[in-house]
Structures are given as structure tokens and as C-alpha cells.
Design a protein around this motif. Structure first.
Motif, short mmCIF file in Angstrom:
data_model
loop_
_atom_site.label_atom_id
_atom_site.label_comp_id
_atom_site.label_asym_id
_atom_site.label_seq_id
_atom_site.Cartn_x
_atom_site.Cartn_y
_atom_site.Cartn_z
N ASN A 56 1.65 -7.84 2.52
CA ASN A 56 -0.02 -7.90 2.95
C ASN A 56 -0.71 -8.96 2.33
O ASN A 56 -2.07 -9.10 2.40
CB ASN A 56 -0.45 -6.68 1.90
N ALA A 85 12.14 10.34 -0.52
CA ALA A 85 11.00 9.60 -1.17
C ALA A 85 9.73 10.50 -1.24
O ALA A 85 9.59 11.44 -0.25
CB ALA A 85 10.79 8.48 -0.34
N ALA A 86 9.11 10.36 -2.20
CA ALA A 86 7.84 11.14 -2.30
C ALA A 86 6.74 10.47 -1.59
O ALA A 86 5.69 11.12 -1.20
CB ALA A 86 7.53 11.32 -3.83
N TYR A 87 6.88 9.11 -1.31
CA TYR A 87 5.68 8.43 -0.46
C TYR A 87 6.48 7.17 0.03
O TYR A 87 7.60 7.00 -0.21
CB TYR A 87 4.74 8.01 -1.54
N SER A 88 5.80 6.48 0.95
CA SER A 88 6.36 5.31 1.58
C SER A 88 5.28 4.15 1.16
O SER A 88 4.17 4.36 0.80
CB SER A 88 6.29 5.56 2.93
N LEU A 89 5.87 2.88 1.36
CA LEU A 89 5.26 1.91 0.84
C LEU A 89 4.94 1.10 2.40
O LEU A 89 5.79 0.98 3.37
CB LEU A 89 6.04 0.81 0.16
N VAL A 90 3.85 0.50 2.62
CA VAL A 90 3.59 -0.26 3.85
C VAL A 90 3.20 -1.67 3.83
O VAL A 90 2.41 -1.97 2.89
CB VAL A 90 2.81 0.56 4.80
N PHE A 93 0.94 -1.22 -0.01
CA PHE A 93 -0.06 0.02 0.08
C PHE A 93 0.90 1.35 -0.11
O PHE A 93 1.81 1.30 0.71
CB PHE A 93 -1.05 -0.05 1.27
N ARG A 94 0.48 2.35 -0.67
CA ARG A 94 1.28 3.42 -0.71
C ARG A 94 0.69 4.33 0.33
O ARG A 94 -0.69 4.61 0.24
CB ARG A 94 1.13 3.98 -2.17
N VAL A 95 1.51 4.99 0.96
CA VAL A 95 1.06 5.94 2.12
C VAL A 95 1.84 7.19 1.88
O VAL A 95 2.89 7.22 1.32
CB VAL A 95 1.09 5.35 3.53
N PRO A 96 1.11 8.25 2.41
CA PRO A 96 2.15 9.52 2.27
C PRO A 96 3.35 9.54 2.87
O PRO A 96 3.85 8.82 4.02
CB PRO A 96 1.13 10.56 3.07
N LYS A 97 4.26 10.39 2.54
CA LYS A 97 5.52 10.28 2.85
C LYS A 97 5.54 10.84 4.46
O LYS A 97 4.80 11.63 4.73
CB LYS A 97 6.43 11.42 2.22
N ILE A 98 6.53 10.08 5.10
CA ILE A 98 6.72 10.21 6.49
C ILE A 98 7.72 11.41 6.84
O ILE A 98 8.64 10.96 6.45
CB ILE A 98 6.87 9.18 7.34
N ASN A 99 7.35 12.54 7.80
CA ASN A 99 8.40 13.27 7.88
C ASN A 99 9.32 12.95 9.09
O ASN A 99 10.39 13.42 9.12
CB ASN A 99 7.86 14.74 7.98
N TYR A 156 1.32 7.58 12.13
CA TYR A 156 2.18 6.98 11.63
C TYR A 156 1.59 5.63 10.99
O TYR A 156 1.08 4.88 11.34
CB TYR A 156 3.50 6.55 12.67
#
Ligand code: ZN
Lengths: 99, 492
Positions: free
Chosen positions: B39, B147-152, A90-96, B88
Motif C-alpha cells: 500500500n 482465515a477470519a479475514y483477508s489482507l489487501v 488493509f483488513r477486509v472481510p473474509k472472502i468465501n 471482491y
């Protein structure tokens, strides 16, 4: 009692949530939060006096379950409804914040 | 390594132990996630789909209670869950379900030994909570910032953990390490967890402060991200020296969380540290409280296996072994079982202890095997030990036989034949003849020894080795070297 947030509070909330919002997104977010607060105020103003408790008869469900694994078959369908995916992730917003 | 600190050191640990259940804490997803497709071990509950409800895993309650009892804690008849809110995305709900205030086990202690000294570490409490998922950062250099986004990956999200919070009763990095070792041993004895730090089944956060000159507690710093016993010790040592330096130069310690950097061997301040009030803990209304009856607690107590310290005491009484031997043999219950089976099969306890400790562990180590994979059956080892005891075969040959048994599934008799040794000791007469032959065949070596040039004894050792080799290990080493010495003296 109605509450509203202004731009400054909106920015503070974003900071607390570790969200980066661009300047042109602040008004949109502020208005969204105010819509939610308006709705809460509406619910708060309802006269509930004399309304019976909402309850229904049902068997007492167990409060624990046995340790037996079940696979879930509808994962792909669920994934297709996710806002953003990347392969199996899943793609989630960037974490600062640093992890 | 002993750490030098003029200010007394105060350490408390929070240890997360992954519970050995088949399914997650609140849903029926499998906990077997390592190496699985991201997942793939998820469901609407652990993905936080609105309208779903968590349901507590009965086994997690039992394992948590067992660990609590092992720590001499008091199992609580009534405890509940709270929501710990944080922003988070490693948990889909934006909160973690954990216990706060009313926890499943209260108090207790763990007795440890560190650098030869006994110490009692008090336990504040043990609570249950769910693990978080794993974030993956897709930048090429692995850094988050680009990174512009993160993966989970939510496979680990919802896996049951027990968090064991100690009182600040440890006063050195070595004690902290020994506490974790003892805790891990307990978890393994109780089948509560595999306790592997490398795979993340056991994680340690440390709180450390240096005591002020007036005896009051100093400012506490939390250290995270230590994923081995070595990094735990190194991180604490680093932090002790850092805090001493800050205080020596008139500075103040800031209450903060710092991350251990294993590569650079430093701790670094972690920004955006939440405090308890930021977490907005409140009761989890989607879950019933955990109610444990007296009968259940009694049943948990009855199902407790022998604990490490109980086993140690029994080994001392029944087998009369030395403390160090017992510590090694009871380190893991599988090894202790192996040893006991060997003794039960007829090996004398002291001899068996020596063989298991020195030879079996060495052979396993060479093969990269665990005691549970050991091909040498305790009954075969017992027979082997008896044969060596009765001098039917020499200890040198015995070790070779053990090596053969450890590698191949063959009988003891076949293994003895394989080593080329005819069972039975060489007679004194044949030993005499053999030594004469060897001395006669190596005049230059004999000359060197005679002229006193063999200062380091290397030549003598060479001759002793030849005797053992030529006799196929059937010579008694002591008799061989005595005879050799006598003969050499006669030649001088
Ligand atoms: Zn699930």
C-alpha cells in the motif's frame, strides 16, 4: 414509488455479494437497506419542475494527464482512518469465493 | 508434445499485458510496485476515496494504440470506459474500470508459426483496463478457508493493462504457446511491456472447447491461473483429455471457469462464477471518452519501430541467413541489434550469425547474463571473427578468447595473450613434430588403437585433444586429425 426488502431478499443480496451474515445480523441489514430505499423514495417524490440546471462556469479540464509519478504524502493519516489495518495491509472481510 | 484428440480443438486466448508506463492508469501513483511496502504506491484515487476522480494516463493510450497497430488492428477514434462490478475487495471501488463494447483497437491479426506451419490468429479487439490489487490470506497453511479475514495490498491496483482477445483460431496447445510467444515478442519490440509471465506482466486466460461431431462448437470452458508457457500448455493438454473423457463416457461439458493447479497438474472448477450480466457493466461517467484524432494515429504509426516480421524479412534479404538462424537472432530486438552492430563492424554476416548464435549466447547463458549485459563489444567480436576467418587464430582459441572477453573488461589483444596463444597458426612442420612427440609419449594408447580395440574412438579423441592442448589451440583441427590418421596408418 416505495420499495422494501424482506428477510429473504436481504439474504439473497448477501449471497450475491458473497457476504456471510450471521442470523442476528439479518434484521439490522434489512432495516438499513429499507432506510436507504425510503430515502430514495423521498428523493423520487420531490417536485423538481422548473428547477434550473445545476451548472457553473469553469475552464475545460484536460481529459488526460502526462505519465509523471507523484507520491502522496498523507498516506499514514488515511491509513489511520481505515476501518481495519494489519501492519501495512488493509483488513477486509473474509472472502468465501475461491480465487 | 502433440496432443491426440479425435474431436477438433478450438482455443481462444485472452492475454493481459501490463503496459510499460511510469504511473497507474487513472492516478499518478508509481507502477513500480514489486518488492515495495504494501500500500505504499497508493493515493486517494486508487484507494477509492469518495469524491476523487480518475484521470486517464496519456501514455497508456499511446502504448495501447501502438500494440493495437502492431496487431494490425484499427485504432478507434472514439472509445470509452465501463465499470465492471464485482464483489471482491482486490479493488477498493468494488468495480474495475475497463473498456466494454467500444474499445481502443478493433480487429487485427497475428501471424505465427507453430511446429513449422504458418497460421494467422485473428484478434477480436484490444482494450485498456486497470489491474486489481493483491489479496493476502493470513492463515498459516496459506489456505483461504481457515482465515477470519483477508489482507489487501493495493499497490498493483490501477496499474494499466491491455487485454488482447483473440478469435478462437488456435487448434492445439502448441499453437496457443506460440501465439503467446509471438505476442510477447511484439510487446517487447514495441516497448509496450516487458512481457514477463513470471512477474505477472503477462497473464493468459484460455477458452477451450471441443468441436461436436456435427461440426458445431462445443461448450466453452475458461481456464485461468496459468503463470508460465509450460503451465499454459499443460493446462490445455489436461483440459483436452478431461473433456474428451467426459464426452466419451456420455457426459456433458459444463460452461464454467476452471483454475489450473500447477502442483497437482489438474484444472479445478471454480465456484461462484460471475457472468457478464452479473458484472452489471455500465458506462464510467467519471471519465471522458478516449478521443484519438487522425493526426495522433498518424503520429503513432510514424513512431512504430521495425516489427519482428519486418526485421526477419530484412535479415533474410540483407544477410542471406537461414530461417532458423534468423528466428533466433530476431527473437529479441536487443540481440538483433547486437548482431547487426557486429556485421557493421566488419564481420562477415554468416560467420557473425554463427558466433552470436552459438558462442555469445552460450557464454551469456553460462554467466547468467542478458545480451544487454554482454561485455563483448560487437566491434571486438567482429575483430575476433575476422581473425578466426583469416586463420590468424584457430576457432578453438577464438572461443576461449570470447569467454575471457565475456568475463572481463579487457581488450581483444589482451584476451588473446591471456589464452596463452601466440597469434598465428602452427606450421605443418611443427605440427608433424608435435604429433610424433605425442605418439612417442603414449605408446600404450597407440597400441590400443593399432590392435583395433578403440571401437568407440575414445583413444583417438584423446590424442586429438592432446594435440590441440599442446599446440595451445593453434593447430587447425582438421589438419591435425588428418595428419594424425596418416601417421597412425603408417604405424599399423
Ligand atoms: Zn493512486
Amino acid at each position: 414509488m416505495k420499495m422494501t426488502v424482506d428477510r429473504e431478499v436481504t439474504l439473497r443480496m448477501a449471497r450475491a455479494a458473497q457476504l456471510r451474515i450471521e442470523p442476528d445480523q439479518v434484521d439490522y441489514m434489512m432495516n438499513s437497506i429499507n432506510d436507504i430505499l425510503d430515502f430514495c423514495a423521498l428523493v423520487g417524490d420531490l417536485d423538481c419542475a422548473g428547477t434550473p440546471d445545476f451548472s457553473w462556469k469553469m475552464k475545460k479540464l484536460p481529459d488526460r494527464r502526462p505519465d509523471i509519478a507523484h507520491d502522496w504524502s498523507d498516506r499514514d493519516e488515511f491509513k489511520s482512518s481505515a476501518p481495519a489495518i494489519d501492519g501495512d495491509f488493509f483488513r477486509v472481510p473474509k472472502i468465501n469465493a475461491e480465487e | 508434445m502433440a496432443v491426440v484428440s479425435k474431436r477438433p480443438i478450438v482455443i481462444g486466448l485472452e492475454v493481459h499485458i501490463q503496459l510499460n508506463t511510469d504511473t497507474k492508469l487513472f492516478c499518478s501513483c508509481s507502477t513500480d510496485y514489486i518488492g515495495h511496502t504494501p500500500n505504499s504506491n497508493t493515493c486517494p484515487i486508487c484507494l477509492a476515496v469518495p469524491g476523487t476522480l480518475p484521470l486517464l494516463n496519456d501514455c497508456a493510450v499511446e502504448l495501447g494504440s501502438r500494440m493495437g497497430l502492431g496487431l494490425h488492428g484499427e485504432i478507434q477514434r472514439y472509445s470509452n470506459f465501463h465499470r465492471k462490478n464485482y464483489f471482491y475487495p482486490d479493488l477498493a471501488k468494488a468495480y474495475q474500470i475497463t473498456q466494454y463494447g467500444l474499445t481502443i483497437s478493433d480487429g487485427g491479426y497475428l501471424d505465427i508459426e507453430s511446429e513449422g506451419k504458418p497460421r494467422r490468429v485473428r484478434i477480436h479487439h484490444l482494450h485498456l483496463e486497470e489491474d486489481a490489487g493483491k489479496l493476502v490470506h493470513p492463515t498459516a497453511d496459506g489456505r483461504l478457508t481457515g482465515a477470519a479475514y483477508s489482507l489487501v495490498d493495493y499497490n498493483r491496483g490501477g496499474v494499466p493493462l491491455s487485454e488482447i482477445v483473440s478469435e478462437p483460431d488456435m487448434s492445439s496447445p502448441a499453437e496457443a504457446r506460440d501465439y503467446v510467444i509471438r505476442l510477447r515478442q511484439l510487446a517487447r519490440y514495441l516497448d509496450v511491456s516487458d512481457g514477463e509471465m513470471e512477474s505477472g506482466s503477462l497473464r493468459v486466460d484460455a477458452n477451450i472447447s471441443l468441436t461436436n461431431p456435427d461440426g458445431s462448437l462445443g461448450t466453452r470452458v475458461e481456464i485461468k491461473n496459468m503463470n508460465s508457457l509450460k503451465s499454459l500448455e499443460r493446462a490445455l493438454e489436461y483440459e483436452i483429455s478431461r473433456q474428451n473423457k467426459v464426452l466419451d463416457s456420455g457426459g456433458r461439458i459444463i460452461q464454467e471457469t476452471r483454475l489450473w493447479d500447477d502442483a497437482e497438474e489438474v484444472t479445478r472448477s471454480m465456484r461462484n462464477k460471475e457472468t457478464a450480466s452479473d458484472y452489471r457493466y455500465y458506462p464510467e461517467m467519471d471519465l471522458a471518452p478516449i478521443v484519438i484524432t487522425d493526426d495522433q494515429i498518424e503520429a503513432f504509426k510514424r513512431s512504430m519501430p521495425e516489427l519482428p516480421w519486418e526485421k526477419r524479412e530484412r535479415f533474410e534479404k540483407s544477410f542471406g541467413l537461414a530461417y532458423e538462424e534468423i528466428a533466433i537472432l530476431t527473437e529479441r530486438k536487443e540481440l538483433a541489434r547486437y548482431y547487426e552492430d557486429t556485421v557493421e563492424a566488419g564481420a562477415p554476416p554468416a560467420r557473425a550469425a554463427n558466433w552470436v548464435r552459438m558462442e555469445v549466447l552460450r557464454a551469456l547463458n553460462e554467466l547468467g547474463q542478458d545480451i544487454t549485459d554482454c561485455k563483448v563489444k560487437p566491434s571486438a567480436l567482429a575483430e575476433l571473427v575476422k581473425k578466426v576467418e583469416s586463420k590468424e587464430i584457430s576457432s578453438t582459441i577464438g572461443k576461449e578468447v570470447l569467454d575471457v572477453l565475456a568475463r572481463e573488461n579487457i581488450t581483444l589483444e589482451d584476451a588473446i595473450k591471456r589464452t596463452g596463444a601466440s597469434v598465428g597458426r602452427i606450421t605443418s612442420e611443427s605440427l608433424d613434430a608435435l604429433i610424433d612427440k605425442i605418439l612417442g609419449g603414449n605408446p600404450d594408447v597407440v597400441d590400443t588403437i593399432k590392435s583395433g580395440q578403440d571401437k568407440k574412438g575414445g583413444k583417438l579423441k584423446f590424442l586429438q585433444g592432446l594435440i590441440m592442448k599442446e599446440s595451445k589451440g593453434q593447430a587447425d583441427p582438421r589438419e591435425a586429425s588428418e595428419t594424425l590418421a596418416k601417421k597412425l596408418e603408417g604405424l599399423c
